[in-house]
Design an enzyme around this catalytic site. Structure first.
Site, PDB file in Angstrom:
ATOM      1  N   HIS A 166       7.643  69.624  23.425  1.00 11.53           N
ATOM      2  CA  HIS A 166       7.290  70.852  22.711  1.00 11.53           C
ATOM      3  C   HIS A 166       7.470  70.705  21.209  1.00 11.53           C
ATOM      4  O   HIS A 166       8.296  69.918  20.734  1.00 11.53           O
ATOM      5  CB  HIS A 166       8.065  72.057  23.254  1.00 11.53           C
TER       6      HIS A 166
ATOM      7  N   ASP B  67       8.200  73.211  18.867  1.00 13.44           N
ATOM      8  CA  ASP B  67       9.121  74.087  18.134  1.00 13.44           C
ATOM      9  C   ASP B  67      10.564  73.633  18.266  1.00 13.44           C
ATOM     10  O   ASP B  67      10.910  72.832  19.136  1.00 13.44           O
ATOM     11  CB  ASP B  67       8.986  75.537  18.602  1.00 13.44           C
TER      12      ASP B  67
ATOM     13  N   ASP C 105      15.681  68.126  19.722  1.00 17.00           N
ATOM     14  CA  ASP C 105      15.132  68.920  20.816  1.00 17.00           C
ATOM     15  C   ASP C 105      14.042  69.793  20.217  1.00 17.00           C
ATOM     16  O   ASP C 105      14.325  70.858  19.668  1.00 17.00           O
ATOM     17  CB  ASP C 105      16.250  69.767  21.439  1.00 17.00           C
TER      18      ASP C 105
ATOM     19  N   GLU D 101       8.408  76.950  23.110  1.00 16.76           N
ATOM     20  CA  GLU D 101       9.210  76.633  24.293  1.00 16.76           C
ATOM     21  C   GLU D 101      10.584  77.279  24.209  1.00 16.76           C
ATOM     22  O   GLU D 101      11.128  77.769  25.214  1.00 16.76           O
ATOM     23  CB  GLU D 101       9.346  75.112  24.426  1.00 16.76           C
ATOM     24  N   GLU D 102      11.152  77.283  23.009  1.00 19.18           N
ATOM     25  CA  GLU D 102      12.530  77.741  22.847  1.00 19.18           C
ATOM     26  C   GLU D 102      12.671  79.256  22.938  1.00 19.18           C
ATOM     27  O   GLU D 102      13.786  79.769  22.959  1.00 19.18           O
ATOM     28  CB  GLU D 102      13.083  77.253  21.504  1.00 19.18           C
TER      29      GLU D 102
ATOM     30  N   ASP E 131      11.969  66.063  27.314  1.00 18.48           N
ATOM     31  CA  ASP E 131      12.768  67.156  26.768  1.00 18.48           C
ATOM     32  C   ASP E 131      14.162  67.199  27.382  1.00 18.48           C
ATOM     33  O   ASP E 131      14.705  68.265  27.650  1.00 18.48           O
ATOM     34  CB  ASP E 131      12.045  68.491  26.999  1.00 18.48           C
TER      35      ASP E 131
ATOM     36  N   HIS F 200      20.933  72.893  19.754  1.00 13.56           N
ATOM     37  CA  HIS F 200      20.881  74.309  19.371  1.00 13.56           C
ATOM     38  C   HIS F 200      22.050  74.722  18.483  1.00 13.56           C
ATOM     39  O   HIS F 200      22.289  75.913  18.301  1.00 13.56           O
ATOM     40  CB  HIS F 200      20.822  75.231  20.603  1.00 13.56           C
TER      41      HIS F 200
END
Length: 484
Positions: free
Chosen positions: A76, A78, A115, A145-146, A169, A456
């Site tokens: 992904h 983003d 990520d 995606e996030e 991922d 994150h």
């Protein structure tokens, strides 16, 4: 010369550095998607780019692999955007400031976006190579995606031939993911009424928490800043207070590291409130001494309040009730897979605007009925205090397949290269394989990736040697004749 120019594999880290220089938060992937489109044009590759900015790039098989089945490679575009207090980075305008620390790459004061930037870098390095042997490749880059896998939900993949998908991922080398929980984003809103501010104003801040990915670290016992603020509100309710402002967290799928609030109390209650909060800080620091040793809870009386309005008493009570009554954290563990969280939720965002309170949750479960029951419970509580709930980004669980040609082939390559078997696991965090499998019947999926720590969070780190090993492993997998 780039900061990563001396790292191997050069082609992968070169693309990764270019990706990090392009702003690509969720819902703002236009520039990174256009970068990928320009890449495809430069290399004479067929590509499809939709209105969401999802992009698919296709490269025909190299000599000797023309009769092999097509392989889908997926990641992904983003990234989760978190930054330390005081950071000047504007994620919609600025690139990241990369730092090499020993065997790791990190970013200065922000999340790194490995990520899933490393997946994009791997795929572009393969697509741009004239020497890598491979079957027909169908590379799928999704957006958003996030924030609920909205790109994977909306993308048209009808042009794809492949029924084997390599998702890139994952964050632990040597682990093959073969299943994941389903989930949804839930926004619980509560209308509020305001009145003229009166009394003494106090500002409360909770900072220094560890945070983390709600699909990975939700079972680590880490503190949630929004939940702690709700606990403080209960204590202050004994004195009688009016809430004026509260804000905590940025993403529903990230365990919030900080929360701030402004409250009004009768002037004669302020000193007692300060004592209560000081006592609570000692208690909370003791409770979370292992997981969140840097917790700081501060309360200061504001001499010249800038706030003109506060919530009335009924609205304040409803806010405190809803924040504390709604569940949070692990709800159940899997009875089938040892150590696997079955069902959880994370209140990642707490915000109060002029007319309503909003709590944003990431809800996850590998059992569909359990997810539905939890959402029903949330709705019942929210509606019970006069609010409502809205769902978005609903995605299905990715169910484990007992028989997988792709998994068997990849495991054989792994054992040959490293003289040990990979771990095959299902996880609580969501990946897009479930959504894509729903669009491509019979899809055989595996998810892998290099070691990435503290995703994150602003402590996110990408392992350089692991990135190299996974690259070498991917190249070996591509060399295999997957239909034999």
């Amino acid at each position: 010369m780039g900061i990563l120019s001396q790292l191997e594999p050069k082609e992968v880290f070169s693309y990764f550095e270019e990706i990090c220089a392009i702003p690509h938060p969720s819902y703002h992937e236009g520039k990174i998607s256009d970068y990928c489109a320009a890449f495809a044009q430069k290399h004479g590759l067929v590509y499809y780019q939709d209105e969401q900015k999802n992009i698919i790039i296709i490269k025909e098989a190299t000599k000797g692999y023309e009769k092999d089945p097509a392989l889908i490679i997926q990641g992904h575009l983003d990234m989760v955007c978190e930054k330390e207090p005081g950071s000047s980075v504007d994620f919609e305008k600025d690139g990241l400031k990369l730092i090499v620390e020993g065997d790791y790459i990190t970013a200065d004061g922000t999340t790194l976006g490995a990520d899933d930037g490393i997946a994009v870098a791997y795929a572009l390095a393969i697509l741009g190579s004239d020497t890598v042997a491979h079957p027909k490749l169908e590379v799928v880059f999704t957006v958003s995606e996030e924030v609920g896998m909205e790109g994977a939900s909306g993308i048209d993949v009808s042009m794809l031939e492949g029924r084997m998908l390599l998702n890139l991922d994952s964050e632990e080398e040597g682990i093959f993911l073969a299943g994941c929980a389903g989930g949804a984003s839930a926004a619980c809103t509560l209308p509020v009424n305001r009145e003229n501010a009166a009394g003494c104003m106090m500002s409360i801040s909770i900072t220094g928490l560890t945070g983390g990915h709600s699909g990975v670290e939700i079972n680590q016992g880490r503190a949630n800043a929004n939940i702690l603020m709700g606990r403080i509100f209960i204590a202050l309710s004994k004195l009688g207070f009016h809430l004026a402002a509260v804000e905590g967290g940025k993403k529903d799928n990230a365990i919030p590291r900080d929360c701030t609030a402004d409250v009004f109390l009768a002037p004669e209650k302020c000193e007692e409130a300060l004592r209560i909060i000081a006592k609570m800080q000692d208690e909370i620091k003791n409770e979370y001494a292992i997981t969140d040793k840097n917790i700081k809870i501060r309360a200061v009386q504001v001499q010249k309040p800038g706030c003109k309005y506060m919530l009335d008493q009924p609205s304040t009570k409803k806010v405190v009730t809803m924040l504390n009554a709604l569940p949070n954290g692990v709800q159940s563990m899997s009875a089938d897979v040892e150590g696997l969280v079955e069902t959880s939720l994370n209140v990642g965002v707490l915000e109060l605007n002029q007319s309503e309170l909003v709590l944003r949750y990431a809800v996850r479960s590998c059992v569909g009925s359990a997810k539905d029951a939890l959402i029903d419970k949330m709705a019942f509580i929210t509606e019970g205090v006069g609010g409502n709930i809205q769902l978005s980004g609903v995605y299905p669980a990715w169910e484990y397949k007992r028989e997988s040609v792709l998994r068997d082939k990849m495991a054989a390559v792994y054992e040959r290269m490293y003289q040990k078997k990979p771990l095959v696991q299902a996880i609580h965090a969501g990946v897009e394989c479930g959504l894509l499998a729903g669009k491509l019947p019979g899809l055989d999926c595996i998810s892998i990736g290099p070691d990435i720590q503290s995703v994150h969070t602003t402590e996110e780190k990408l392992s350089i040697p692991s990135t190299r090993r996974v690259w070498e492993y991917i190249l070996e997998v591509l060399k295999q004749h997957l239909n034999s």
